[in-house]
Each structure stands twice: as C-alpha cells, then as structure tokens.
Design a protein around this motif. Structure first.
Motif, PDB file in Angstrom:
ATOM      1  N   GLY A 189     -16.881  -5.988  12.690  1.00  0.00           N
ATOM      2  CA  GLY A 189     -16.162  -5.060  13.548  1.00  0.00           C
ATOM      3  C   GLY A 189     -14.671  -5.334  13.546  1.00  0.00           C
ATOM      4  N   VAL A 190     -14.306  -6.614  13.639  1.00  0.00           N
ATOM      5  CA  VAL A 190     -12.885  -6.984  13.596  1.00  0.00           C
ATOM      6  C   VAL A 190     -12.297  -6.664  12.221  1.00  0.00           C
ATOM      7  N   LEU A 191     -13.050  -6.970  11.160  1.00  0.00           N
ATOM      8  CA  LEU A 191     -12.553  -6.664   9.818  1.00  0.00           C
ATOM      9  C   LEU A 191     -12.294  -5.169   9.655  1.00  0.00           C
ATOM     10  N   HIS A 192     -13.223  -4.370  10.126  1.00  0.00           N
ATOM     11  CA  HIS A 192     -13.096  -2.911   9.979  1.00  0.00           C
ATOM     12  C   HIS A 192     -11.850  -2.407  10.705  1.00  0.00           C
ATOM     13  N   THR A 193     -11.703  -2.778  11.962  1.00  0.00           N
ATOM     14  CA  THR A 193     -10.548  -2.293  12.737  1.00  0.00           C
ATOM     15  C   THR A 193      -9.248  -2.882  12.199  1.00  0.00           C
ATOM     16  N   SER A 194      -9.305  -4.098  11.671  1.00  0.00           N
ATOM     17  CA  SER A 194      -8.087  -4.691  11.094  1.00  0.00           C
ATOM     18  C   SER A 194      -7.622  -3.909   9.873  1.00  0.00           C
ATOM     19  N   VAL A 195      -8.567  -3.504   9.025  1.00  0.00           N
ATOM     20  CA  VAL A 195      -8.200  -2.711   7.847  1.00  0.00           C
ATOM     21  C   VAL A 195      -7.614  -1.365   8.274  1.00  0.00           C
ATOM     22  N   VAL A 196      -8.166  -0.767   9.329  1.00  0.00           N
ATOM     23  CA  VAL A 196      -7.608   0.491   9.845  1.00  0.00           C
ATOM     24  C   VAL A 196      -6.175   0.280  10.310  1.00  0.00           C
ATOM     25  N   LEU A 197      -5.920  -0.819  11.024  1.00  0.00           N
ATOM     26  CA  LEU A 197      -4.567  -1.117  11.508  1.00  0.00           C
ATOM     27  C   LEU A 197      -3.602  -1.338  10.345  1.00  0.00           C
ATOM     28  N   LEU A 198      -4.007  -2.128   9.368  1.00  0.00           N
ATOM     29  CA  LEU A 198      -3.141  -2.387   8.204  1.00  0.00           C
ATOM     30  C   LEU A 198      -2.876  -1.097   7.418  1.00  0.00           C
ATOM     31  N   THR A 199      -3.876  -0.240   7.303  1.00  0.00           N
ATOM     32  CA  THR A 199      -3.689   1.034   6.602  1.00  0.00           C
ATOM     33  C   THR A 199      -2.656   1.885   7.315  1.00  0.00           C
ATOM     34  N   GLU A 200      -2.744   1.936   8.645  1.00  0.00           N
ATOM     35  CA  GLU A 200      -1.782   2.723   9.430  1.00  0.00           C
ATOM     36  C   GLU A 200      -0.366   2.183   9.242  1.00  0.00           C
ATOM     37  N   MET A 201      -0.217   0.891   9.247  1.00  0.00           N
ATOM     38  CA  MET A 201       1.115   0.293   9.105  1.00  0.00           C
ATOM     39  C   MET A 201       1.675   0.570   7.702  1.00  0.00           C
ATOM     40  N   CYS A 202       0.853   0.456   6.681  1.00  0.00           N
ATOM     41  CA  CYS A 202       1.330   0.694   5.309  1.00  0.00           C
ATOM     42  C   CYS A 202       1.683   2.162   5.075  1.00  0.00           C
ATOM     43  N   GLU A 203       0.929   3.060   5.686  1.00  0.00           N
ATOM     44  CA  GLU A 203       1.206   4.486   5.498  1.00  0.00           C
ATOM     45  C   GLU A 203       2.479   4.907   6.209  1.00  0.00           C
ATOM     46  N   ARG A 204       2.783   4.294   7.331  1.00  0.00           N
ATOM     47  CA  ARG A 204       3.910   4.742   8.142  1.00  0.00           C
ATOM     48  C   ARG A 204       5.232   4.069   7.774  1.00  0.00           C
ATOM     49  N   SER A 205       5.179   2.930   7.107  1.00  0.00           N
ATOM     50  CA  SER A 205       6.421   2.192   6.842  1.00  0.00           C
ATOM     51  C   SER A 205       6.447   1.658   5.412  1.00  0.00           C
ATOM     52  N   PRO A 206       7.364   2.144   4.564  1.00  0.00           N
ATOM     53  CA  PRO A 206       7.506   1.562   3.215  1.00  0.00           C
ATOM     54  C   PRO A 206       7.868   0.089   3.251  1.00  0.00           C
ATOM     55  N   ASP A 207       8.623  -0.321   4.283  1.00  0.00           N
ATOM     56  CA  ASP A 207       8.983  -1.741   4.386  1.00  0.00           C
ATOM     57  C   ASP A 207       7.749  -2.600   4.636  1.00  0.00           C
ATOM     58  N   MET A 208       6.877  -2.126   5.506  1.00  0.00           N
ATOM     59  CA  MET A 208       5.637  -2.866   5.765  1.00  0.00           C
ATOM     60  C   MET A 208       4.772  -2.923   4.504  1.00  0.00           C
ATOM     61  N   LEU A 209       4.736  -1.815   3.773  1.00  0.00           N
ATOM     62  CA  LEU A 209       3.955  -1.780   2.538  1.00  0.00           C
ATOM     63  C   LEU A 209       4.459  -2.831   1.558  1.00  0.00           C
ATOM     64  N   ALA A 210       5.780  -2.900   1.374  1.00  0.00           N
ATOM     65  CA  ALA A 210       6.350  -3.902   0.467  1.00  0.00           C
ATOM     66  C   ALA A 210       6.088  -5.326   0.975  1.00  0.00           C
ATOM     67  N   HIS A 211       6.142  -5.505   2.307  1.00  0.00           N
ATOM     68  CA  HIS A 211       5.897  -6.833   2.889  1.00  0.00           C
ATOM     69  C   HIS A 211       4.470  -7.296   2.611  1.00  0.00           C
ATOM     70  N   PHE A 212       3.500  -6.402   2.821  1.00  0.00           N
ATOM     71  CA  PHE A 212       2.102  -6.791   2.604  1.00  0.00           C
ATOM     72  C   PHE A 212       1.800  -7.006   1.124  1.00  0.00           C
ATOM     73  N   ARG A 213       2.510  -6.294   0.253  1.00  0.00           N
ATOM     74  CA  ARG A 213       2.299  -6.491  -1.185  1.00  0.00           C
ATOM     75  C   ARG A 213       2.812  -7.852  -1.642  1.00  0.00           C
ATOM     76  N   LYS A 214       4.022  -8.189  -1.215  1.00  0.00           N
ATOM     77  CA  LYS A 214       4.704  -9.364  -1.775  1.00  0.00           C
ATOM     78  C   LYS A 214       4.470 -10.622  -0.941  1.00  0.00           C
ATOM     79  N   ASN A 215       4.738 -10.537   0.378  1.00  0.00           N
ATOM     80  CA  ASN A 215       4.737 -11.740   1.206  1.00  0.00           C
ATOM     81  C   ASN A 215       3.344 -12.136   1.676  1.00  0.00           C
ATOM     82  N   GLU A 216       2.562 -11.160   2.123  1.00  0.00           N
ATOM     83  CA  GLU A 216       1.263 -11.475   2.698  1.00  0.00           C
ATOM     84  C   GLU A 216       0.166 -11.595   1.637  1.00  0.00           C
ATOM     85  N   LYS A 217       0.447 -11.118   0.412  1.00  0.00           N
ATOM     86  CA  LYS A 217      -0.568 -11.135  -0.659  1.00  0.00           C
ATOM     87  C   LYS A 217      -1.877 -10.504  -0.155  1.00  0.00           C
ATOM     88  N   LEU A 218      -1.737  -9.296   0.361  1.00  0.00           N
ATOM     89  CA  LEU A 218      -2.871  -8.640   1.005  1.00  0.00           C
ATOM     90  C   LEU A 218      -3.956  -8.255   0.004  1.00  0.00           C
TER      91      LEU A 218
END
Length: 825
Positions: A189-218
């Motif tokens: 349940g936590v994994l599912h909602t976490s992926v939804v949250l991360l998807t929302e952040m990546c869709e709404r912010s190019p900066d967040m998308l670049a951060h998760f690609r490079k820094n967080e190694k998502l």
C-alpha cells in the motif's frame, strides 16, 4: 420528542415507495423531522440524522442544511461521530463554500491525534476536499505523517500529499526529503501510494524529474521493485488472477515511462526489465493484458532498443487476435500511433489488420481502415488496394467517403502504372461515386488527359461503365467528358489494351442524350453531357445535324445554366461556325505547375524524387521589370532568384523572417499592376512545398470542423473573406479559401490577389477562378492558399490587391493578423 427512526428503517421505507411522488413525500417528511432535531440541538441522535441525510443526498435530494452538523460531529470526541462527520464533510462540502474553512483547526488537531484511525479520517478528508488555503496550513502535519513508521498512516499521507501538490505546486519541495525512503517500504500500500506521489511530482516539475533521474537514482529502485514483483511467488494478499499486485506494476511502468522519456541513460537502465515483463506476463487473463499494454506504451515512449520495439509491436499484434473488442481497439489505436516510426515492424501484421476490416464493430472497423491506409506503400499497393476496394464495396455508408478519399490519395502517391491508377479510380467511382469528394471528377479528368496512350482504353471502359446506369453521377460526368473529348477513338475502335467494341456515332449520341433526359442526372451532369455532344460535332462527321437539333432544343431549357450553354453553342453553329473546330479542339496535356521551388515532384512507384528544372538564363536585353519586382517584393527577401533581371532596391534584404520584410519596398503608387506573366514568375530557392505537384488531388482528407471564417479586407466596396480547412493526415497544412466580392455598381476587372507570410512558413497560391469581381455581389472570385506551418506559430499574412475600377487602376496593401487560433495551432 420520540427517537428518530434508524437509517436501516428509512432505507426499507423508501424502497417500499411505489411512485416517485410517494418517495418525495417520505423524504420531505423525514427531512422535516431531521430539521426539528437539529434546531433542538439533539446531540444524542445527531450522528443518526446526518447518516440519514447523507443517504438522501446520495438519492439526489438537497441536504445542504446538514453542513454545520457535520462540523459539530467532527469536533466530537467519539470516533463514531467523527467518522460520520468526516464522511458528511467529504460529500456535502467543497472549497466553493466558506464553511469548509471552519474545519481547518479540527483537522489539524485530528492529524496530531493519538489514534491512527482518527488521523486516517483527517488525512482522507484533507486529501479529498482540502482547498489551497487548508493545504498551505496543514502541509506541515502531512509531511510529518509521511515520515512516520506507521504504514497505515504513510500510505494515506502520501495520497494526501498528492492532493496538496495539485492544489499548491510550490509546496512540492517540502515533501522531497520524505520521498527518499518511501520506496524501501515493504508494504504494498505504501509502495503504491509512493509511486503515485513520485509520478505527480515528476509530471508537474521538470526540475524534480531531473533530480529523481540523476540524484535519487530512482530508475534502479523501480526496476528492483518491479523485478521482485515478477519473480516473487504466489502471495494471496496481492494476487489477482495469478499475477502479483498488477496495480502496483502498472503504476511503476507509468513512472518509468516518464523517467525514460528523452533520456538515454534512464532508458538503457530499464530495457532489460521491460523485456522481462513483456515476455513473462501471462496473457490469458485481462489483468496480464493491462500490464502488457502499459509495457508497450512505455517501450514506445522511451528511447528503447529496436528489438524491444519490435517485441512491443508483436504484443499489439497478438492483441489483434484477442476475442475482446476493447483489446483489439486498443491495439489498433496504438499501432496507428507507432506506424510512422516503426513502419516495417507494423507491416508484419498487415494481414491481421486487414482482417479487422471485416469486424462487426464500427469503431474497430474505422481504426482498421485508418491503419490500413497508413500501411500502404509502393510495394504492397496492389494487394492493399484490392482489400480496401472490397471493403469500400461492402462497408456502411458512413465509411465510404473517408475510404474513397484515402484510396484516391494512396493511388495518386503509389500508383505502379497509369492504367492501374485509372482503373482504380474508376472502380471507386463505380462503387461509391455518390460519396466521393467534389474534386474527384476534375482530378480524374486531369489524370486521363495526361495519359495520352490510355485515351482509347479509358473512353471505352467509361462507355461500358455507364451503359444503362446513371446512378453514380461523378462517374457519368467523367464518362461524358471523355466521350466528348475522345469519341472519335471510341467509334474507330483503336483500343489496344482490350478487345475494342463496335460503336456507331448514333449510339454514342444516344447515350449522351439519355444522360440529358435522365431523372438521376444533376444539373452539373447535364452540363457535361451537353458540352460533350457539342464537342462531338467536330469529331463526328455524320451526325452534325442531329447535334444541332439537340443543342437548339436545350436553348429553351428551364435550367438556366443548361440554357446558357445551349444558346452559346447555337451561336457557334450560326455565327461563328468557321471558329467551331478551333474552339472545340482536343484539350492539351494539363501540366502540374509547381509554384514554390525550382524542382517538380516525380512519382515513381511510390518513391518520390526531385527532378531539377532547367533554369533558362535571363535575356540580355532590357525587359520590363515592374511586374516582376512587385511579385519579388511581395514574396520578399534574399531567398529569391529572379528569372528576369530586376532593378535592385536601395534597401538591403533582411536576413530575418519578419513580416514587414516580406514585402520589401512595395510602393503605393496608383500605377496599374497587372497579374504577373508566366515569364516573370520568380523561382524560389527553397525546398519544394509539401503539396507541390499534388494540386490535382484532394487538398485534405478528414476536415476538422468549427474553424470560424474571417473578413481579411473590406474597403471601397471590395470584401475579402477567408475560410479555413485543416488536414488530419498532415495538421501542419492549412488550406485557406479566399472569396472576393464587390458591392459597387461596376465590375472590378484585372483583379490580382497576392500574399506573403513570414519565412518560417511556406505558402502556395493557386490560380483564381476569375479575374473579374462582378458588381452588386452577384458573384465571387475564389482562390486557394496552402500554408505549411511546421512550427505551429501564429499565422500572419500581408496581402496586396490590384484591380481596375471605374477606369482607374487601384492598388492596396493590408495586414491580416486576426487568424483564429484553430487555423494554426
């Protein structure tokens, strides 16, 4: 006051109502009792009354008077009261009502409550109907709960954070530290909602998308989770039809699609896991098909390997064999999107796609037709046209127009021979002539005229096609034109392609006369037939008197158009008989003129080649340059190579593409500016216009309706209107039809319309319908402009008008900037 009835009893009572009026009476009676209880501040039964009110709200009856009671229940210390209060708030309140702001403090207290279930109620309510003000005030509490170790609260807090981000995007960074450890949670349940949250952040912010690609190694984390889901054994808690947590798999695939789009490193990291999902997922159940569909979308959207893309298309090909109509429709739609980038891979499933044309479902049939036309090329043109012609013969009427138009375009582009091209168009006209576009007739006439060696064969085929059947009017019009032009070849039996038929001059005239008197013939068809009979007066030798008699009869026809033709033809016989043979001589070959570049398009079995045109050197002697300079200035700039010498202007040519530079140094003198002669047309050193060489084919396929027309010019009695059409097959092309009308008492003669656009566009101006604008709005001049706008920029245009009126030469310039957005977006 007696105790109110329970919710269960109210439901049972309402269900016994036999009519709508009886149900309304019961509801009104109960609402009155609930209002009385609310006025008496009855705390004992408030929860029961609000629950009944919510049931009435679900039935569609007004329940707004219970909003404040919901707030009172939320403020209660009892969990049962809070549960009904929060449920009522989610159903009866929204951010448009100020009452909801009174909840903010209660929700804040409950978010810090010692009981997790009360905290969960507050999180659900905030995530459902929290306004931007509430989200700003309570975001801190949500962020704290997102870091808690309680998985029940973390999954609810993640979904609440999604709502907060949607309402107040600037609060996104607040939740960034809390997302670091979310994907390490084992709770699904936590994994599912976490992926939804991360998807929302990546869709709404190019900066967040670049951060998760490079820094967080998502991406590696998501790949690990997805691999565990695929390889894990049976888990009854998450199993759906033998697949482990398909909902989580679909969410992860969507997030991977966002992370891998236009990013080589991320795409490379997920290629292997996508291949595993595509090959290991069970396809016998709909759950597996859902995962495979998301996998295909992800593969097509990222920079995946070519082998992986072929695998994805093969999965869609298997979908086409599925018994479920929805899956087949989804597969056809997906293949239609990918056919341009992976044409050869889609071609492997051509036979399956063609079989879908026989499907009973009209949606599947339409998608299969569109995809079939997208698959046509020079190698499969014969086989595909055979299938599509069979489909045209048996399909419903609503498909015939689009199918006929698609066949015309494909045949024009990929015809292996002129005979095949003519036979195909004639087959379409014979099968669905009533549904073809208006320009199908002139297009086929031009094709026949240019195929000199096919004249005898074509006229014989058309003659046999209309014997006793005049139902397909476009076919009859083409046949009448060809019989008028090449009737002598028909009578002489010169056909070499097939066995010639024996036809006499009288039999040919019998056919044309029967067309004239047929009830199925339209006014246009009768005009074609009468003109054909007139032409035969110079091609036949024994029937001239009969032709004179027919023409004279129609001199008193009730049809004004037919009457005018007959009167003019009678005048030819009586006053200008010496000119008749010259006026009615055979039409010359109609050349396709390319107006936007120094090369013409040559079609060779579907392959397009650019054949350079020979540019003649300019004459050495002095030549008049005013007309050439006008056109050069109109088209403007330094990209134009004149065919005749021009006087250079003192102003240097601008290297930019601004609209004001397009017209150069056009002077506004009143000197006459006649239409440019062919010798003065400049050759432009740009690539050929997208539609050059296709002026004889339909300008568009599926018209997008709803583009409003505009008035581009209105002055001195002259009015220019623009109407717009867009092509679905090539949305970068806008087709503008201009209509010029004249409200003054005298005609405007020698009318010339010229246009220029910025250099980021390409413009092609076709020939006008006339050079005279009739007075008193009794007629119009029409002219077609084709504009290629690949960058979807706002359309701007500068126009130049020249004409003679009341003995004076008129000239004017105007800018058109009010193009509707639908015409260029």
């Amino acid at each position: 006051m007696p105790a109110p009835i329970r919710l269960r009893e109210l439901i049972r009572t309402i269900r016994t109502a036999r009519t709508q009026a009886e149900e309304r009476e019961m509801i009104q009676k109960e609402c009155a009792a609930i209002r009385s209880s609310f006025r008496e501040e009855d705390n004992t039964y408030r929860c029961r009354n609000v629950a009944k009110l919510l049931y009435m709200h679900m039935l569609g009856y007004p329940a707004h008077f219970g909003q404040l009671e919901c707030l009172k229940l939320i403020a209660s210390q009892k969990f049962t009261d809070k549960r009904i209060g929060y449920l009522g708030a989610m159903l009866l309140l929204d951010e448009r009502q100020d009452v909801h702001l009174l909840m903010t403090n209660c929700i804040k207290n409950d978010l810090n409550h010692s009981t997790q279930f009360v905290q969960g109620l507050a999180l659900c309510t905030l995530g459902c109907m929290g306004s931007s003000e509430m989200c700003r005030d309570l975001a801190g509490e949500v962020e704290k709960l997102l870091k808690t170790s309680n998985s029940y609260l973390r999954k609810k807090a993640a979904l609440c954070a999604v709502h907060v981000i949607r309402k107040v995007p600037e609060l996104m960074e607040m939740f960034l530290p809390a997302t670091k450890n979310l994907l390490n949670e084992k709770n699904h349940g936590v994994l599912h909602t976490s992926v939804v949250l991360l998807t929302e952040m990546c869709e709404r912010s190019p900066d967040m998308l670049a951060h998760f690609r490079k820094n967080e190694k998502l991406v590696p984390q998501l790949v690990r989770i997805l691999k565990n889901l695929i390889m894990s054994g049976y888990s009854p808690e998450h199993d759906v039809s033998g697949i482990s947590d398909p909902f989580l798999q679909v969410r992860i695939l969507r997030l991977l699609r966002i992370l891998g789009r236009n990013d080589d490193d991320s795409s490379e990291a997920m290629n292997d896991i996508l291949a595993q999902v595509a090959t290991n997922t069970e396809t016998s159940k709909n759950v597996g098909n859902a995962i495979l569909y998301e996998t295909v979308l992800t593969i097509m959207d990222i920079k995946s390997e070519s082998g992986l893309r072929v695998l994805a298309i093969n999965i869609l090909g298997r979908f086409l064999l599925n018994n479920d109509k929805n899956i087949r429709y989804v597969a056809l739609t997906s293949l239609l999107k990918t056919v341009q980038t992976d044409h050869n891979a889609v071609q492997r499933h051509r036979s399956t796609i063609v079989d879908c044309l026989k499907d009973l479902d009209v949606s599947i049939k339409r998608r299969a037709m569109e995809l079939s036309f997208a698959l046509v090329n020079g190698n499969n043109i014969r086989g595909m046209m055979k299938e599509l012609l069979y489909f045209l013969d048996s399909c419903e009427p609503e498909f015939k127009a689009d199918c006929a138009s698609g066949i015309f375009l494909a045949a024009e582009k990929y015809a292996p021979s002129k005979r095949w091209h003519i036979d195909t168009i004639m087959r379409v006209l014979t099968t669905a002539g009533s549904y073809v576009r208006d320009d199908a007739v002139p297009n086929l006439i031009q094709l026949i005229t240019n195929s000199v060696e096919m004249h005898a064969y074509t006229v014989q085929r058309l003659y046999k096609a209309i014997l006793g059947d005049y139902s397909q009017q476009p076919l009859v019009q083409v046949a009448a034109w060809c019989i008028g032009e090449y009737g002598d070849l028909l009578v002489s039996g010169q056909c070499e392609e097939e066995e010639p038929i024996q036809v006499t001059e009288d039999e040919v005239l019998d056919i044309l006369e029967s067309v004239l008197i047929s009830n199925m013939s339209t006014s246009v068809t009768r005009g074609y037939a009468l003109t054909a009979i007139m032409k035969l007066s110079t091609r036949f030798t024994c029937t001239v008197n009969r032709i004179k008699k027919v023409v004279s009869i129609y001199g008193s026809s009730i049809d004004v158009e037919l009457q005018q033709r007959a009167v003019e033809y009678n005048a030819l016989f009586k006053k200008y008989d010496h000119m008749r043979s010259a006026l009615l001589e055979r039409m010359p070959v109609m050349e396709k003129v390319t107006t936007n570049g120094p090369s013409e398009i040559v079609q060779t079995n579907g392959e397009t080649e650019a054949a350079p045109l020979e540019t003649k050197p300019p004459p050495s002697g002095p030549q008049p340059t005013s007309q050439a300079n006008d056109l050069l200035d109109l088209l403007g700039g330094n990209d134009i190579t004149p065919v005749i010498p021009t006087v250079p202007t003192s102003k240097p040519a601008s290297a930019g593409g601004e609209l004001l530079d397009l017209l150069g140094d056009i002077t506004l003198t009143g000197a006459p500016a006649a239409a440019p002669t062919p010798a003065s047309v400049p050759q432009i050193s740009q690539p050929p216009f997208l539609l050059d060489g296709l002026s004889s084919q339909p300008l568009f396929n599926d018209i997008a309706p709803g583009i409003p027309s505009i008035t581009a010019y209105s002055k001195n009695g002259l009015k220019i209107e623009f109407t717009f059409e867009r092509s679905n097959t090539n949305p970068s092309v806008t087709v503008i039809t201009i209509q010029a009308s004249n409200s003054t008492e005298l005609d405007m003669t020698d009318f010339v319309f010229q246009a220029a656009v910025p250099k980021t566009f390409q413009l092609q101006l076709l020939s006008p319908s006339s050079s005279v604008v009739p007075a008193f709005n009794t007629g119009t001049i029409t002219q077609v402009i084709k504009v290629l706008n690949p960058q979807k920029q706002q359309l701007r245009m500068r126009i130049k008008l020249t004409y003679n009126h009341k003995g004076s030469a008129m000239q004017d310039l105007a800018e058109v900037n009010n193009f509707p957005p639908q015409s260029w977006q």
